[in-house]
Design an enzyme around this catalytic site. Structure first.
Site, PDB file in Angstrom:
ATOM      1  N   GLY A 246      61.005  42.980  10.446  1.00 12.66           N
ATOM      2  CA  GLY A 246      61.905  42.259  11.350  1.00 12.66           C
ATOM      3  C   GLY A 246      62.525  43.170  12.385  1.00 12.66           C
ATOM      4  O   GLY A 246      62.459  42.923  13.587  1.00 12.66           O
ATOM      5  N   PHE A 247      63.219  44.229  11.913  1.00 16.26           N
ATOM      6  CA  PHE A 247      63.791  45.264  12.781  1.00 16.26           C
ATOM      7  C   PHE A 247      64.836  44.742  13.765  1.00 16.26           C
ATOM      8  O   PHE A 247      65.131  45.382  14.760  1.00 16.26           O
ATOM      9  CB  PHE A 247      62.684  46.005  13.546  1.00 16.26           C
ATOM     10  CG  PHE A 247      61.553  46.456  12.685  1.00 16.26           C
ATOM     11  CD1 PHE A 247      61.748  47.415  11.710  1.00 16.26           C
ATOM     12  CD2 PHE A 247      60.294  45.909  12.821  1.00 16.26           C
ATOM     13  CE1 PHE A 247      60.707  47.823  10.891  1.00 16.26           C
ATOM     14  CE2 PHE A 247      59.244  46.311  12.006  1.00 16.26           C
ATOM     15  CZ  PHE A 247      59.451  47.274  11.044  1.00 16.26           C
ATOM     16  N   GLY A 515      72.498  45.140   4.250  1.00 18.69           N
ATOM     17  CA  GLY A 515      71.979  44.147   3.324  1.00 18.69           C
ATOM     18  C   GLY A 515      72.128  44.531   1.873  1.00 18.69           C
ATOM     19  O   GLY A 515      72.820  43.860   1.092  1.00 18.69           O
ATOM     20  N   PRO A 599      64.569  55.450  -5.268  1.00 16.59           N
ATOM     21  CA  PRO A 599      64.034  56.550  -4.464  1.00 16.59           C
ATOM     22  C   PRO A 599      62.665  56.259  -3.856  1.00 16.59           C
ATOM     23  O   PRO A 599      62.360  56.747  -2.765  1.00 16.59           O
ATOM     24  CB  PRO A 599      63.952  57.707  -5.472  1.00 16.59           C
ATOM     25  CG  PRO A 599      64.979  57.382  -6.501  1.00 16.59           C
ATOM     26  CD  PRO A 599      64.968  55.884  -6.618  1.00 16.59           C
ATOM     27  N   THR A 601      61.222  53.312  -2.691  1.00 14.17           N
ATOM     28  CA  THR A 601      61.276  52.526  -1.459  1.00 14.17           C
ATOM     29  C   THR A 601      62.216  53.150  -0.438  1.00 14.17           C
ATOM     30  O   THR A 601      62.011  53.003   0.764  1.00 14.17           O
ATOM     31  CB  THR A 601      61.707  51.084  -1.763  1.00 14.17           C
ATOM     32  OG1 THR A 601      62.911  51.092  -2.536  1.00 14.17           O
ATOM     33  CG2 THR A 601      60.627  50.343  -2.535  1.00 14.17           C
ATOM     34  N   LYS A 667      75.681  53.050   0.570  1.00  9.32           N
ATOM     35  CA  LYS A 667      76.059  52.994   1.985  1.00  9.32           C
ATOM     36  C   LYS A 667      75.039  52.147   2.745  1.00  9.32           C
ATOM     37  O   LYS A 667      75.282  51.003   3.076  1.00  9.32           O
ATOM     38  CB  LYS A 667      76.139  54.402   2.588  1.00  9.32           C
ATOM     39  CG  LYS A 667      77.410  55.166   2.234  1.00  9.32           C
ATOM     40  CD  LYS A 667      77.479  56.463   3.016  1.00  9.32           C
ATOM     41  CE  LYS A 667      78.802  57.179   2.792  1.00  9.32           C
ATOM     42  NZ  LYS A 667      78.873  58.433   3.579  1.00  9.32           N
ATOM     43  N   GLU A 671      68.411  52.076   8.897  1.00  8.14           N
ATOM     44  CA  GLU A 671      68.274  52.468  10.298  1.00  8.14           C
ATOM     45  C   GLU A 671      68.414  53.952  10.573  1.00  8.14           C
ATOM     46  O   GLU A 671      67.921  54.461  11.579  1.00  8.14           O
ATOM     47  CB  GLU A 671      69.305  51.690  11.136  1.00  8.14           C
ATOM     48  CG  GLU A 671      68.789  50.338  11.529  1.00  8.14           C
ATOM     49  CD  GLU A 671      69.839  49.238  11.477  1.00  8.14           C
ATOM     50  OE1 GLU A 671      69.917  48.485  12.436  1.00  8.14           O
ATOM     51  OE2 GLU A 671      70.550  49.124  10.473  1.00  8.14           O
TER      52      GLU A 671
END
Length: 710
Positions: A246-247, A515, A599, A601, A667, A671
């Site tokens: 999606g980005f 998310g 770790p 993914t 956190k 991105e």
């Protein structure tokens, strides 16, 4: 091997251990179905028709001949389409882009504006008819030329905060500085290009609008559709089980609204899928930027003045700001600290959120400027950044939740071999290649959004988690399985996570790197309460027990702090100054991004962002024809991306950095991998050649031209 760590008082066995995707087998065997693959009885297919002019109005749509073509069911356009309402504020606190209100008037504000939808029995029939549809226009002069000196630019507040921030006397501090840098940087228009196309199927079922879609938040799409069509929100259901990327582009778009119009007109399911070329006009993109950075420092490299100004563009129908000056408001402080985001309206499609909006282009300018300042001061680039690390938010004055950037640089420098680097440029050679290394810092906001979740203890001893999360390829299903297992204190194979259904209730969208943190919080609260209730009960009744959580109050009660993930990017490049070829040989990213849930993914997220940084630095560039207002080569043949041959050794790792105010310590990582990556590569190109590139991408012709003038 399973390990046990502790977050506060919470023992974790699953979180922090590598786990293959729970839906991985379905994806590699084809059992996982995406929005454009799910079958429906009596399915019809819609094909969008886009304007061939850049500005003007539609005079007529000659639909009669097309309606006689084989399989054609209807042609929707501004003369016959249902009316929609766009006078509202959407879920993200923004007014909708009028592009989604398709076929409402005869105006054409940019090339590729939707002017009609042809619906037929098959996709092939719809496409043939759409290509045969004749639309007559009255064309008007247009302006698509973006430049840093555009006279109509204005200051505007964007998603990244206020338009302008100011403290101190900038000119006085610059005048008093021992070293001054004043440089301009630019980045081009960039496009998302997720692997899965934008696809939607809409149908009415028992008086309820059912939508199967590829999106980043089903309730977001359901809410916007309800407002657009003046529907009771409870009468709209959106499902999105699997999403192939999606980005930032997969929110509410024209194809979804067109599909709802068509299913309303025909009383049968209608599917609309954007073509790759159509996404260049309708799916949003990253605006080009023109940036100016002025830095003033004392003889020891400590900043006295920092100014970062960023200009971006937007359409004439919708205001979207690429907040490129945002990173400076977090990364470095100075007695005089000025930032500004400005925008100009042009006859172009509306930009939108794109992975690391603001931070990606802004970090290129800021981190390139810091590298240039380090050279002028004769100070190592890492040391210069360490000397200017702020104790509190440079603009907000708020404390940081955690700030482990220095730890990232220490670990990265050790692993990359930075201590052996000769700082002088243009000295290392290997055959025809000049070699260089560069570094840059990265940051991205770490927030949380209110979410709800339901956890059910089933009669068979398993647990079902229902939360309106979206897995856009990041592995959120798997991450939530690990979080739920730890909260319930059970093995992961006793947990099933169901996502992507607006009927599951409110939850944060997959965006802003928020998310997993937001959803995990809600799942943890529900699972904790359920575990306590089960401990007090004498057994699970046959129908099971369900606990529902809502984190609205808890998220709202968070103390005001600067919450960010941080990172240090390192790159080594080889440059052939005879051909202009630039090759990235290796990259290393070390991140401080909260507790890492999975770790396996997570590393994919970090390295995926870094590889995008290679694309940003060396390849990606959408060029608009001033005469036609349209893009050259609006496809993956004309728009260049990094491919396997361009991807070197890319490594990502992290330092311990749990957020003390988050129940799991998360956190956000979606991105930050792309932030600073392009700057590290550009800084490495300077180190290899002694020539500074301030405009992206660093194409071979630019390398040759710069070398000729060096």
């Amino acid at each position: 091997m399973t390990t046990t760590t502790t977050t506060g008082t919470r023992a974790t066995k699953a979180v922090g251990t590598a786990h293959t995707r729970v839906e991985g087998r379905d994806k590699v065997t084809g059992a996982a179905r995406y929005a454009g693959e799910i079958p429906f009885a009596e399915l019809a297919h819609g094909w969008l028709v886009l304007s061939t002019i850049t500005r003007g109005r539609v005079l007529s749509v000659e639909a009669e001949a097309v309606l006689e073509m084989p399989g054609v069911l209807t042609v929707l356009h501004h003369g016959n389409a249902p009316r929609v309402d766009i006078d509202y504020v959407g879920m993200l606190g923004m007014s909708p882009d009028p592009t989604v209100a398709v076929f409402q008037h005869d105006r054409v504000p940019h090339a590729g504006w939707p002017v009609a939808l042809v619906v037929a029995e098959t996709s092939e029939q719809a496409r043939e008819a759409a290509e045969a549809l004749v639309v007559h226009y009255e064309e008007e002069p247009h302006d698509v030329t973006f430049s840093g000196e555009h006279p109509d630019a204005y200051t505007a507040q964007g998603p990244g905060g206020p338009g302008v921030t100011e403290k101190g006397d900038l000119e006085a501090e610059l005048a008093a500085s021992a070293v001054v840098l004043d440089a301009e940087y630019s980045t081009p228009e960039e496009h998302h290009n997720s692997m899965e196309p934008h696809a939607v199927t809409a149908l009415w079922d028992g008086g309820r609008l059912e939508v199967v879609d590829s999106n980043q938040g089903t309730l977001w799409v359901a809410g916007e559709l309800a407002k657009l069509f003046s529907l009771d929100p409870a009468s709209v259901r959106v499902r999105s089980e699997h999403v192939g990327g999606g980005f930032g582009s997969k929110g509410v778009r024209a194809h979804q609204v067109a599909a709802v119009m068509a299913t309303t007109a025909l009383s049968r399911p209608v599917r609309v899928v954007m073509t790759r070329r159509q996404t260049f006009s309708l799916a949003g993109y990253r605006s080009p930027t023109a940036q100016r950075v002025r830095l003033g420092a004392d003889a020891e490299g400590r900043l006295r003045a920092l100014e970062h100004r960023c200009l971006s563009l937007t359409s004439t129908v919708h205001e979207f700001i690429e907040s490129g000056a945002g990173p400076a408001r977090v990364m470095y402080d100075a007695p005089a600290h000025h930032t500004a985001n400005r925008v100009v309206r042009l006859d172009v499609p509306s930009p939108t959120f794109m992975r690391a909006p603001g931070e990606a282009p802004g970090s290129f300018a800021l981190e390139s400027a810091l590298d240039e300042l380090a050279e002028k001061c004769g100070i190592d680039p890492i040391e210069l950044r360490a000397r200017n690390e702020p104790e509190r938010g440079p603009v907000s004055g708020l404390p940081f939740s955690t700030h482990n950037l220095s730890a990232c640089f220490r670990e990265g420098a050790r692993r990359f071999g930075w201590a052996d680097r000769d700082p002088r440029p243009g000295l290392r050679r290997e055959g025809r290649w000049l070699l260089g290394t560069g570094t840059a810092a990265a940051s991205f906001f770490a927030g949380a959004g209110p979410s709800t979740a339901a956890v059910t203890a089933e009669a068979d001893g398993t647990f079902t988690v229902r939360i309106n999360a979206a897995d856009i390829g990041t592995g959120s299903r798997t991450a939530l399985t690990l979080v739920a297992a730890d909260a319930l204190q059970v093995p992961t194979d006793r947990v099933r996570v169901k996502i992507g259904d607006s009927d599951f209730g409110p939850a944060m969208i997959a965006g802003g790197s928020m998310g997993t943190r937001s959803w995990s919080w809600a799942v943890t609260v529900a699972a904790d309460e359920l575990r306590e209730r089960l401990a007090l009960s004498d057994g699970i009744p046959p129908e099971g027990i369900t606990v529902r959580s809502d984190t609205t109050e808890a998220v709202g009660a968070l103390a005001q702090k600067e919450r960010h993930s941080f990172g240090a990017q390192f790159a080594e490049v080889a440059v052939d100054v005879a051909t202009g070829e630039v090759r990235v040989r290796r990259m290393l990213g070390i991140f401080a991004a909260g507790r890492i849930v999975n770790p396996l993914t997570a590393r994919g997220q970090f390295t995926g962002g870094m590889i995008w940084g290679i694309s940003m630095a060396l390849h990606e560039e959408a060029i608009r024809d001033r005469n036609t207002g349209a893009l050259y080569g609006a496809d993956l043949a004309g728009y260049h991306l990094a491919t396997n041959a361009d991807v070197p050794l890319v490594e990502a790792d992290w330092v311990d950095d749990p957020d003390p105010d988050d129940p799991v310590g998360i956190k956000g990582i979606g991105e930050i991998g792309v932030v600073g990556a392009a700057a590290a590569i550009a800084n490495a190109v300077w180190h290899a050649t002694g020539v500074r590139h301030r405009s992206l991408p660093i194409r071979p012709d630019r390398v040759l031209e710069a070398g000729a003038h060096a």
